[in-house]
Design a protein around this motif. Sequence first.
Motif, PDB file in Angstrom:
ATOM      1  N   ILE A  77      -8.915   8.880 -12.795  1.00 55.45           N
ATOM      2  CA  ILE A  77      -9.119   8.600 -11.371  1.00 55.45           C
ATOM      3  C   ILE A  77      -9.831   9.775 -10.707  1.00 55.45           C
ATOM      4  CG2 ILE A  77      -7.946   8.250  -9.161  1.00 55.45           C
ATOM      5  CD1 ILE A  77      -5.766   6.728 -10.664  1.00 55.45           C
ATOM      6  N   ARG A  78      -9.417  10.972 -11.076  1.00 55.76           N
ATOM      7  CA  ARG A  78     -10.020  12.183 -10.509  1.00 55.76           C
ATOM      8  C   ARG A  78     -11.527  12.217 -10.775  1.00 55.76           C
ATOM      9  NH1 ARG A  78      -6.948  15.239 -12.903  1.00 55.76           N
ATOM     10  NH2 ARG A  78      -5.418  15.683 -11.277  1.00 55.76           N
ATOM     11  N   GLU A  79     -11.929  11.896 -11.989  1.00 57.58           N
ATOM     12  CA  GLU A  79     -13.356  11.899 -12.333  1.00 57.58           C
ATOM     13  C   GLU A  79     -14.095  10.773 -11.619  1.00 57.58           C
ATOM     14  OE1 GLU A  79     -13.828  11.823 -16.533  1.00 57.58           O
ATOM     15  OE2 GLU A  79     -12.576  13.597 -16.873  1.00 57.58           O
ATOM     16  N   ALA A  80     -13.465   9.594 -11.561  1.00 55.10           N
ATOM     17  CA  ALA A  80     -14.113   8.458 -10.911  1.00 55.10           C
ATOM     18  C   ALA A  80     -14.316   8.709  -9.419  1.00 55.10           C
ATOM     19  CB  ALA A  80     -13.283   7.193 -11.114  1.00 55.10           C
ATOM     20  N   ALA A  81     -13.399   9.478  -8.817  1.00 56.16           N
ATOM     21  CA  ALA A  81     -13.493   9.780  -7.386  1.00 56.16           C
ATOM     22  C   ALA A  81     -14.384  10.979  -7.095  1.00 56.16           C
ATOM     23  CB  ALA A  81     -12.096  10.019  -6.813  1.00 56.16           C
ATOM     24  N   GLU A  83       0.828  -1.203   0.000  1.00 50.88           N
ATOM     25  CA  GLU A  83       0.000   0.000   0.000  1.00 50.88           C
ATOM     26  C   GLU A  83       0.866   1.258   0.000  1.00 50.88           C
ATOM     27  OE1 GLU A  83      -3.014   0.071   2.980  1.00 50.88           O
ATOM     28  OE2 GLU A  83      -3.404  -2.080   2.862  1.00 50.88           O
ATOM     29  N   GLN A  84       0.367   2.280  -0.664  1.00 48.56           N
ATOM     30  CA  GLN A  84       1.052   3.579  -0.683  1.00 48.56           C
ATOM     31  C   GLN A  84       0.009   4.679  -0.646  1.00 48.56           C
ATOM     32  OE1 GLN A  84       4.404   4.380  -0.617  1.00 48.56           O
ATOM     33  NE2 GLN A  84       3.669   6.482  -0.427  1.00 48.56           N
ATOM     34  N   SER A  85       0.170   5.602   0.306  1.00 46.70           N
ATOM     35  CA  SER A  85      -0.760   6.713   0.430  1.00 46.70           C
ATOM     36  C   SER A  85      -0.273   7.887  -0.412  1.00 46.70           C
ATOM     37  CB  SER A  85      -0.884   7.131   1.899  1.00 46.70           C
ATOM     38  OG  SER A  85      -1.772   8.207   2.037  1.00 46.70           O
ATOM     39  N   MET A  86      -1.200   8.577  -1.063  1.00 40.66           N
ATOM     40  CA  MET A  86      -0.869   9.750  -1.859  1.00 40.66           C
ATOM     41  C   MET A  86      -2.064  10.692  -1.871  1.00 40.66           C
ATOM     42  SD  MET A  86      -1.128   8.163  -5.715  1.00 40.66           S
ATOM     43  CE  MET A  86      -1.216   9.767  -6.501  1.00 40.66           C
ATOM     44  N   PHE A  87      -1.844  11.911  -2.347  1.00 37.31           N
ATOM     45  CA  PHE A  87      -2.922  12.891  -2.422  1.00 37.31           C
ATOM     46  C   PHE A  87      -3.142  13.295  -3.873  1.00 37.31           C
ATOM     47  CE2 PHE A  87      -1.886  13.255   2.017  1.00 37.31           C
ATOM     48  CZ  PHE A  87      -3.103  13.507   2.622  1.00 37.31           C
ATOM     49  N   LEU A  88      -4.396  13.370  -4.246  1.00 34.38           N
ATOM     50  CA  LEU A  88      -4.783  13.804  -5.578  1.00 34.38           C
ATOM     51  C   LEU A  88      -5.774  14.948  -5.420  1.00 34.38           C
ATOM     52  CD1 LEU A  88      -4.749  13.427  -8.654  1.00 34.38           C
ATOM     53  CD2 LEU A  88      -6.573  11.729  -8.389  1.00 34.38           C
ATOM     54  N   ASP A  89      -5.331  16.163  -5.763  1.00 36.62           N
ATOM     55  CA  ASP A  89      -6.178  17.347  -5.590  1.00 36.62           C
ATOM     56  C   ASP A  89      -6.723  17.447  -4.167  1.00 36.62           C
ATOM     57  OD1 ASP A  89      -5.691  17.900  -8.193  1.00 36.62           O
ATOM     58  OD2 ASP A  89      -7.696  17.422  -8.932  1.00 36.62           O
ATOM     59  N   GLY A  90      -5.881  17.099  -3.190  1.00 35.03           N
ATOM     60  CA  GLY A  90      -6.285  17.205  -1.802  1.00 35.03           C
ATOM     61  C   GLY A  90      -7.047  16.013  -1.278  1.00 35.03           C
TER      62      GLY A  90
END
Length: 450
Positions: A368-372, A256-263
């Motif tokens: 991914i941004r749209e799906a989320a 697992e790896q945590s990251m941020f996408l547009d906050g």
Amino acid sequence: MNGEYDTIAAIATPPGRGGVSIVKISGHRSLQIAMQIAGQEPQVRVVQVARFRNADGILIDQGLLLYFKGPASYTGEDVVEIHGHGGAVVPQLLLDCVIRLGARHARPGEFTERAFLNGKLDLAQAEAVVDLIESRSVQAAKMAIRSLQGYFSDEVRRLSNALLDIRVHVEGVLDFPEEDPALLADGAILDRLLGTRQSLERMLENSRKGQLFREAVRVVIIGRPNVGKSSLLNRLSGSERAIVMATPGTTRDVIEQSMFLDGLQIEVVDTAGVHETEDPVEREGVRRTLREMENADLILLISDSDEGLSADRRYFEPWLDPDKKLIQVRNKIDLDCDHAKRSGSVAADRVFLSARTGNGLPLLMDTIREAAGLTIRDENVYLARSRHIEALQQAGYHLGAAYAWMSRQSSLDLAAEELLQAHQCLGRITGEIHSDELLGEIFSRFCIGK
């Protein structure tokens, strides 16, 4: 409430080493206790330098003293804050002194609970306090602050007021049918009910989207062995998080790896390649992959050829939940001299990229941004809790039932009951209707001192 009869106190800053600590006191004895500790009467809303002594006159610390006279305070009661030095010892000495002078230890969330009971916050705003403290992204913090300012509660109240107006008219027809017999016949009241229900549905949709920001979105990478799953994890994270080798089956456990996408916080999960095997270690890896698929919010299905896009989709079909969002990723386009692109299909979005070179990665991030749901403007979504969504769902159900009864222009008393139930569901969100059990459940999740 018992806040009229007792005074509570707690250390409001995190434990451990630090430059400053705050001991907060709330209740009718706050001012008296402050005067005994500081040896002076604090002025209202004026920061004062003071020396803090225990009951024996021994100096404990020197710092700042603030006094907020109720009801113009956070809790609505007299509130005192003692700002001293941090660390493990001094704050506890100050708190012990406050307790000996007549206060008691505050329960988790009791300061905010008193703010609610004293009308300083409604229940949704009170919950926004802990949401702000526990925010895991910039967007979550922004949404929590908006809820704390009352935007979410105001929208609930607008719906509640519209519903109350409809209830008044319906109850009027029931009580005085001769006064307005054509109320339902002209359809005006039905149109208003339909409009209220549509507004509620929009609010419910935006509340569901806001839930994504409460917890990290779990993105699980799956595929056959050696299609580049670990390479994609490393590319997404910007680090060599997973071992990458040409030998199939290198990844045998979940990474697992945590990251941020547009906050928005995203947990990217690399999994073992799914295939038939007699190796007990690889079989366990496959079992864990299938388990991660069940827990995923979004699945990235990786293939390394155009033919694999369809073949792998069919292969994984038995384990794919149709309610979960799926993105198919065609990896290794650098080997085919192909171009990065994105296309849609009936089954899922498709992104063509190279995890090795990074070509096409922005297209995947956009997908991914749209799906989320990150394409939704912050002010249009609410950081709602599960209980809020449940209440909105129940209110929508009752409004639908009321509309059905009223459309038939029969059983108006049953329609009135459904409208009442819907109104009460909305009241539970802001706390206008609440139980002691609900308050205990909500405020027990707060930290001490808040």
